[in-house]
Design an enzyme around this catalytic site. Structure first.
Site, PDB file in Angstrom:
ATOM      1  N   GLU A  68     -84.286  -5.456 -39.657  1.00 27.43           N
ATOM      2  CA  GLU A  68     -85.100  -5.581 -41.184  1.00 27.43           C
ATOM      3  C   GLU A  68     -86.391  -5.116 -41.031  1.00 27.43           C
ATOM      4  O   GLU A  68     -86.633  -4.312 -42.221  1.00 27.43           O
ATOM      5  CB  GLU A  68     -85.134  -7.138 -41.245  1.00 27.43           C
ATOM      6  CG  GLU A  68     -85.387  -7.418 -42.706  1.00 27.43           C
ATOM      7  CD  GLU A  68     -85.215  -8.880 -43.061  1.00 27.43           C
ATOM      8  OE1 GLU A  68     -84.049  -9.478 -42.771  1.00 27.43           O
ATOM      9  OE2 GLU A  68     -86.309  -9.511 -43.297  1.00 27.43           O
ATOM     10  N   ASP A  69     -87.285  -5.034 -40.116  1.00 27.77           N
ATOM     11  CA  ASP A  69     -88.573  -4.678 -40.184  1.00 27.77           C
ATOM     12  C   ASP A  69     -88.992  -3.385 -39.274  1.00 27.77           C
ATOM     13  O   ASP A  69     -90.496  -3.140 -39.433  1.00 27.77           O
ATOM     14  CB  ASP A  69     -89.403  -6.060 -39.927  1.00 27.77           C
ATOM     15  CG  ASP A  69     -89.460  -7.033 -40.828  1.00 27.77           C
ATOM     16  OD1 ASP A  69     -88.806  -6.714 -42.171  1.00 27.77           O
ATOM     17  OD2 ASP A  69     -89.561  -8.113 -40.634  1.00 27.77           O
TER      18      ASP A  69
END
Ligand SMILES: Nc1nc2c(ncn2[C@@H]2O[C@H](COP(=O)(O)OP(=O)(O)O)[C@@H](OP(=O)(O)OP(=O)(O)O)[C@H]2O)c(=O)[nH]1
Ligand SMILES: [Mn+2]
Length: 182
Positions: A68-69
């Site tokens: 996600e990051d």
């Protein structure tokens, strides 16, 4: 996880992988806490509070924000940690190309359909983030935004119930303190 690797070594491999991937990132608090404190804390909640000893869950907790990051891909996770860990991480990963409100709505909608292992990671992730909000307000967040995050988190948690008594009790206490009925 490589064949022959012990459980402890496998968990440390995930911790090291996540530390390298998140190395340039910081939390949104004023102290700019290293981001890796969050995934390590989520895995620790699972092992120390929820009584989870399943290595795939602890590895997924350590890795849960890497795709996600950071530039991490699901293929990378699968090749290094296997299909089960990859599947759990996939279940807890938001699609960051979607608008924020859509992502938040999808979490509420998808929570009840997650696997048991993904539900454990999601509960621990929410518990860590809510405790973190009580500890320190992220830069730029108003008190209203903090309260709205608690409200939203309670809706996600409602879709994760029946998974772990300890985590759910801890979360319910935090919701109660905020005047949120569950
Ligand atoms: N409480 C808190 N959260 C911080 C801090 N720094 C970074 N975060 C992260 O910010 C996310 C929540 O912020 P939002 O504005 O609601 O979401 P967004 O970053 O995905 O847009 C969480 O992501 P997440 O772990 O992916 O969880 P989720 O809430 O998106 O499911 C949380 O880990 C901090 O100092 N305090
Ligand atoms: Mn997280």
């Amino acid at each position: 996880m490589l064949p022959g690797m012990s459980d402890v070594a496998g968990v440390l491999e995930a911790a090291d992988f996540a530390a390298v991937k998140h190395k340039a990132q910081q939390r949104k608090d004023v102290e700019k806490t290293p981001y890796i404190n969050h995934p390590i804390g989520v895995a620790r909640i699972l092992s120390h509070e929820a009584g989870v000893s399943d290595v795939t869950v602890l590895q997924a907790a350590l890795l849960h924000d890497t795709v996600e990051d950071t530039n991490t891909t699901f293929l990378e996770i699968e090749e290094k940690f296997g299909p089960e860990v990859k599947r759990i991480v996939e279940e807890v990963t938001d699609d960051k190309t979607l608008p924020r409100m859509t992502r938040k709505e999808l979490q509420i909608k998808h929570a009840p359909h997650c696997s048991h292992k993904a539900k454990l990671v999601k509960l621990a992730d929410k518990l860590y983030n809510l405790r973190d909000l009580n500890r320190s307000t992220p830069q730029g967040w108003s008190e209203t935004r903090v309260q709205e995050y608690f409200q939203w988190a309670s809706q996600v948690v409602n879709g994760l119930r029946g998974t772990n008594v300890v985590l759910e009790r801890q979360l319910d206490q935090l919701f109660k303190e905020r005047g949120i009925s569950v």
